[in-house]
Design a protein around this motif. Sequence first.
Motif, PDB file in Angstrom:
ATOM      1  N   LEU A  58      10.289  26.105   5.397  1.00 50.20           N
ATOM      2  CA  LEU A  58       9.561  25.731   4.194  1.00 50.20           C
ATOM      3  C   LEU A  58      10.105  24.419   3.610  1.00 50.20           C
ATOM      4  CD1 LEU A  58       7.470  26.365   2.009  1.00 50.20           C
ATOM      5  CD2 LEU A  58       9.241  27.713   0.829  1.00 50.20           C
ATOM      6  N   LEU A  59      11.425  24.283   3.572  1.00 52.16           N
ATOM      7  CA  LEU A  59      12.040  23.052   3.046  1.00 52.16           C
ATOM      8  C   LEU A  59      11.700  21.848   3.930  1.00 52.16           C
ATOM      9  CD1 LEU A  59      15.557  24.387   1.950  1.00 52.16           C
ATOM     10  CD2 LEU A  59      13.636  23.753   0.472  1.00 52.16           C
ATOM     11  N   ILE A  60      11.697  22.059   5.244  1.00 55.71           N
ATOM     12  CA  ILE A  60      11.351  20.959   6.160  1.00 55.71           C
ATOM     13  C   ILE A  60       9.907  20.535   5.933  1.00 55.71           C
ATOM     14  CG2 ILE A  60      10.901  20.406   8.590  1.00 55.71           C
ATOM     15  CD1 ILE A  60      13.413  21.984   9.309  1.00 55.71           C
ATOM     16  N   THR A  61       9.026  21.511   5.712  1.00 55.22           N
ATOM     17  CA  THR A  61       7.610  21.191   5.454  1.00 55.22           C
ATOM     18  C   THR A  61       7.451  20.385   4.172  1.00 55.22           C
ATOM     19  OG1 THR A  61       6.963  23.243   6.561  1.00 55.22           O
ATOM     20  CG2 THR A  61       5.314  22.178   5.153  1.00 55.22           C
ATOM     21  N   ILE A  62       8.164  20.798   3.121  1.00 54.20           N
ATOM     22  CA  ILE A  62       8.091  20.066   1.848  1.00 54.20           C
ATOM     23  C   ILE A  62       8.631  18.649   2.021  1.00 54.20           C
ATOM     24  CG2 ILE A  62       8.947  19.978  -0.519  1.00 54.20           C
ATOM     25  CD1 ILE A  62       9.007  23.054  -0.454  1.00 54.20           C
ATOM     26  N   SER A  63       9.750  18.524   2.726  1.00 51.46           N
ATOM     27  CA  SER A  63      10.337  17.198   2.955  1.00 51.46           C
ATOM     28  C   SER A  63       9.407  16.322   3.796  1.00 51.46           C
ATOM     29  CB  SER A  63      11.697  17.349   3.645  1.00 51.46           C
ATOM     30  OG  SER A  63      12.313  16.091   3.820  1.00 51.46           O
ATOM     31  N   ALA A  64       8.738  16.928   4.791  1.00 51.41           N
ATOM     32  CA  ALA A  64       7.791  16.167   5.618  1.00 51.41           C
ATOM     33  C   ALA A  64       6.640  15.646   4.775  1.00 51.41           C
ATOM     34  CB  ALA A  64       7.266  17.041   6.752  1.00 51.41           C
ATOM     35  N   PHE A  65       6.187  16.467   3.816  1.00 54.94           N
ATOM     36  CA  PHE A  65       5.106  16.028   2.921  1.00 54.94           C
ATOM     37  C   PHE A  65       5.527  14.793   2.124  1.00 54.94           C
ATOM     38  CE2 PHE A  65       3.688  16.120  -1.519  1.00 54.94           C
ATOM     39  CZ  PHE A  65       2.334  15.898  -1.355  1.00 54.94           C
ATOM     40  N   PHE A  66       6.735  14.827   1.566  1.00 57.00           N
ATOM     41  CA  PHE A  66       7.202  13.684   0.776  1.00 57.00           C
ATOM     42  C   PHE A  66       7.422  12.445   1.653  1.00 57.00           C
ATOM     43  CE2 PHE A  66       8.557  17.003  -2.327  1.00 57.00           C
ATOM     44  CZ  PHE A  66       7.846  16.531  -3.410  1.00 57.00           C
ATOM     45  N   SER A  67       7.902  12.654   2.871  1.00 56.48           N
ATOM     46  CA  SER A  67       8.122  11.519   3.778  1.00 56.48           C
ATOM     47  C   SER A  67       6.799  10.850   4.142  1.00 56.48           C
ATOM     48  CB  SER A  67       8.833  11.985   5.051  1.00 56.48           C
ATOM     49  OG  SER A  67      10.127  12.451   4.768  1.00 56.48           O
ATOM     50  N   MET A  68       5.792  11.667   4.474  1.00 54.78           N
ATOM     51  CA  MET A  68       4.480  11.114   4.798  1.00 54.78           C
ATOM     52  C   MET A  68       3.863  10.426   3.584  1.00 54.78           C
ATOM     53  SD  MET A  68       2.802  14.111   7.175  1.00 54.78           S
ATOM     54  CE  MET A  68       1.404  13.104   7.650  1.00 54.78           C
ATOM     55  N   SER A  69       4.043  11.006   2.412  1.00 53.36           N
ATOM     56  CA  SER A  69       3.485  10.413   1.190  1.00 53.36           C
ATOM     57  C   SER A  69       4.096   9.040   0.920  1.00 53.36           C
ATOM     58  CB  SER A  69       3.737  11.340  -0.004  1.00 53.36           C
ATOM     59  OG  SER A  69       3.162  12.606   0.219  1.00 53.36           O
ATOM     60  N   GLU A  70       5.396   8.937   1.100  1.00 54.97           N
ATOM     61  CA  GLU A  70       6.082   7.675   0.828  1.00 54.97           C
ATOM     62  C   GLU A  70       5.547   6.550   1.705  1.00 54.97           C
ATOM     63  OE1 GLU A  70      10.698   6.073   0.520  1.00 54.97           O
ATOM     64  OE2 GLU A  70      10.216   7.764   1.831  1.00 54.97           O
ATOM     65  N   ILE A  71       5.454   6.814   3.006  1.00 52.32           N
ATOM     66  CA  ILE A  71       4.991   5.784   3.934  1.00 52.32           C
ATOM     67  C   ILE A  71       3.510   5.487   3.732  1.00 52.32           C
ATOM     68  CG2 ILE A  71       4.559   5.273   6.360  1.00 52.32           C
ATOM     69  CD1 ILE A  71       7.434   4.901   5.564  1.00 52.32           C
ATOM     70  N   ALA A  72       2.689   6.531   3.600  1.00 59.35           N
ATOM     71  CA  ALA A  72       1.239   6.335   3.509  1.00 59.35           C
ATOM     72  C   ALA A  72       0.846   5.580   2.255  1.00 59.35           C
ATOM     73  CB  ALA A  72       0.529   7.689   3.546  1.00 59.35           C
ATOM     74  N   LEU A  73       1.414   5.945   1.104  1.00 60.28           N
ATOM     75  CA  LEU A  73       1.048   5.281  -0.146  1.00 60.28           C
ATOM     76  C   LEU A  73       1.535   3.837  -0.183  1.00 60.28           C
ATOM     77  CD1 LEU A  73       1.737   8.215  -2.625  1.00 60.28           C
ATOM     78  CD2 LEU A  73      -0.490   7.293  -1.973  1.00 60.28           C
ATOM     79  N   ALA A  74       2.631   3.558   0.505  1.00 63.38           N
ATOM     80  CA  ALA A  74       3.148   2.186   0.528  1.00 63.38           C
ATOM     81  C   ALA A  74       2.426   1.318   1.553  1.00 63.38           C
ATOM     82  CB  ALA A  74       4.645   2.202   0.818  1.00 63.38           C
ATOM     83  N   ALA A  75       2.029   1.919   2.693  1.00 60.39           N
ATOM     84  CA  ALA A  75       1.450   1.130   3.788  1.00 60.39           C
ATOM     85  C   ALA A  75      -0.065   1.047   3.742  1.00 60.39           C
ATOM     86  CB  ALA A  75       1.888   1.719   5.133  1.00 60.39           C
ATOM     87  N   ALA A  76      -0.714   1.845   2.907  1.00 62.72           N
ATOM     88  CA  ALA A  76      -2.180   1.801   2.840  1.00 62.72           C
ATOM     89  C   ALA A  76      -2.649   0.410   2.428  1.00 62.72           C
ATOM     90  CB  ALA A  76      -2.681   2.845   1.845  1.00 62.72           C
ATOM     91  N   ARG A  77      -3.570  -0.150   3.188  1.00 56.58           N
ATOM     92  CA  ARG A  77      -4.038  -1.523   2.950  1.00 56.58           C
ATOM     93  C   ARG A  77      -5.048  -1.556   1.804  1.00 56.58           C
ATOM     94  NH1 ARG A  77      -6.117  -2.242   8.919  1.00 56.58           N
ATOM     95  NH2 ARG A  77      -6.670  -0.095   8.375  1.00 56.58           N
ATOM     96  N   LYS A  78      -4.824  -2.494   0.893  1.00 60.92           N
ATOM     97  CA  LYS A  78      -5.690  -2.595  -0.279  1.00 60.92           C
ATOM     98  C   LYS A  78      -7.127  -2.945   0.097  1.00 60.92           C
ATOM     99  CE  LYS A  78      -2.568  -3.578  -4.129  1.00 60.92           C
ATOM    100  NZ  LYS A  78      -1.419  -2.894  -3.538  1.00 60.92           N
ATOM    101  N   LEU A  79      -7.294  -3.816   1.085  1.00 60.12           N
ATOM    102  CA  LEU A  79      -8.645  -4.197   1.487  1.00 60.12           C
ATOM    103  C   LEU A  79      -9.421  -2.990   1.995  1.00 60.12           C
ATOM    104  CD1 LEU A  79      -8.016  -7.591   3.332  1.00 60.12           C
ATOM    105  CD2 LEU A  79      -9.089  -7.251   1.106  1.00 60.12           C
ATOM    106  N   ARG A  80      -8.764  -2.157   2.812  1.00 60.45           N
ATOM    107  CA  ARG A  80      -9.422  -0.967   3.332  1.00 60.45           C
ATOM    108  C   ARG A  80      -9.699   0.031   2.211  1.00 60.45           C
ATOM    109  NH1 ARG A  80     -13.194   1.382   5.777  1.00 60.45           N
ATOM    110  NH2 ARG A  80     -12.728   3.422   6.646  1.00 60.45           N
ATOM    111  N   LEU A  81      -8.770   0.176   1.273  1.00 62.95           N
ATOM    112  CA  LEU A  81      -8.965   1.102   0.159  1.00 62.95           C
ATOM    113  C   LEU A  81     -10.133   0.664  -0.722  1.00 62.95           C
ATOM    114  CD1 LEU A  81      -5.241   1.766  -0.825  1.00 62.95           C
ATOM    115  CD2 LEU A  81      -6.820   3.385   0.246  1.00 62.95           C
ATOM    116  N   ARG A  82     -10.256  -0.653  -0.938  1.00 61.30           N
ATOM    117  CA  ARG A  82     -11.375  -1.146  -1.749  1.00 61.30           C
ATOM    118  C   ARG A  82     -12.708  -0.890  -1.046  1.00 61.30           C
ATOM    119  NH1 ARG A  82      -7.721  -5.818  -2.692  1.00 61.30           N
ATOM    120  NH2 ARG A  82      -6.766  -5.512  -4.737  1.00 61.30           N
ATOM    121  N   GLN A  83     -12.698  -0.987   0.283  1.00 53.10           N
ATOM    122  CA  GLN A  83     -13.913  -0.661   1.027  1.00 53.10           C
ATOM    123  C   GLN A  83     -14.281   0.812   0.844  1.00 53.10           C
ATOM    124  OE1 GLN A  83     -13.085  -1.761   5.060  1.00 53.10           O
ATOM    125  NE2 GLN A  83     -13.444  -3.940   4.732  1.00 53.10           N
TER     126      GLN A  83
END
Length: 432
Positions: A12-37
Motif C-alpha cells: 500500500l505504501l509503495i502504491t501511494i509513493s508511486a502515485f506521488f512520483s508519477m504526479s511529480e513528473i507528469a505535472l512538471a513535464a506536461a507541455r503547455k501547448l498540448r494542454l492548451r489544445q
Amino acid sequence: MSLFEHILIIVLLITISAFFSMSEIALAAARKLRLRQLVAEGEARASKVLELQQHPGNFFTIVQIGLNAVAILGGILGEAAFTPYIADLLRDTYNGVWLENISFGLSVLLVTTLFILFADLMPKRLAMLAPEQVALVVVRPILTLLVVLKPLVFLFNSVANLVFRLFNVPIHRKDQITPEDIISMMDEGAEAGVLQQQEHKLLENVFDMDQRTVTSAMTPRESLVYFILGEAEDSIRKKLLDSPHARFLVCDTSLDRVVGYIESRELLVQVLNGLPISITHPGMLHTPLIIPDTLSLYEVLEHFKSSGVDFAVILNEYAMVVGMITLKDVMSIVMGELVHSEEEQIVKRDDDSWLVEGLTPLDDVMRALEIDAFPDQQNYETIAGFMMYMLRKIPKRTDSVNYCGYKFEVVDIDSYKIDQLLVTKIKAEDKA
C-alpha cells in the motif's frame, strides 16, 4: 501483525509513493501547448493542470510531503516486518553476534530496493512516456490533497519562499517561447515524421527571414533595367522587348537619381492606341517605395503591407541605388526549394562539386554546403564578397580560397565582377 499484514501495508505504501512520483513528473513535464489544445477541445482537467503549473510550489510541496511521509513509514514498518524473518533464515548458517545487524541491513536493503524500483523509478519512467495523460488523471487527487493539507502547504511554501528571497532566487518560472524553441520543436517533428520534409523546410525559411537582410534577395544594381527621362522611343521599345518586366524605374540622368517608376502595361496601352511611347506623359510616373539596405525580409514585408505596393528600391547609406526587391523575390526565399526558379544560383555537378554564381547570398551557400559560418561574415553578403575579403584584392580567374573543407575557385570574371565559382570538396589526400 503477521508477515502478510506487513507485506500488505508495504504494498500500500509503495502504491501511494508511486502515485506521488508519477504526479511529480507528469505535472512538471506536461507541455503547455498540448494542454492548451486539450482545453480548446473541451477537457476541463487540462485547465486545472495549467493552473497548477502556474504555481508549481504547491504541488511540489504536496508531493514531497507524501513521498517523505511514506518513505519514513516504509522504513519503520519494513525493518519491523522483515528483520525477524531474515534473522530466522540466516540463523541456520550464521548465529553470531552480528546476526541482528546483518538482518537489519538486509531488511533495509530489501525495502529500499522495492521502493526504488516500484515506487520511484518505474512510475517516473511511465509518467515520462505520456505526461499529459497522466497529469489529467492525477490532477484532481492532488487538488483534493491541496485542500486537506492546506496549512502544511502554506507553512512549507512560506519558508521556501523566504529562503529564495534571501538569496534573490525567482520563485516563478518564466515561460517564454523563443524562435530557437520553435525551431527545435520543428526539428523533433521532422525526425518523428509528424512534419514532412517540405513543411519543415518552409517553416525554417519563414523563421530565417528575420535574419536575412533585404540585399540577400534583391535584384542587384547591375541587373536593373531602367529608363532615363527623355530616352528615345526606339531605346524604350528595345528594353521592353529584351526585358519584359512589369515595372521599370525612371531616372534623371543616372540610376542614383530615381524620379519614379512606370507600369509596362501603361506603355502597352499607348502602343495599342497607336500613340507614341512616352514615359513623361501626365499620370504615367508613380512614386516608388524607397527602403534602406539594412532591413530584414520581415521588415520589407511590413513596408509592402503598409504602403500597398509589392516592390521597392533599395538605397545604401550614401543614397546610391543598390538594387530592387519585389514581393515575388521575398516569397521565393520563403518557398525555397518548393518552387523551381528559371535559373538556380547553386548547381550541383556531382557529389563533391558545385557551380555557384558570385552574387549568391551567403545564407544559401551555407545551407547548400552545410557550413555553419564564414569568417567575419558581417563584412560581406555574397560568396563573391567572401572571395574578395579572403583574397584581399580584386580576384582573377583561377584564384582560390580553401575554407571549411572546400576549395572556392574563381572560374569566370565579368568586368572585375566574380560571375561564377567552382566549389569542390577537399579530399583527405589533397589535404595531405
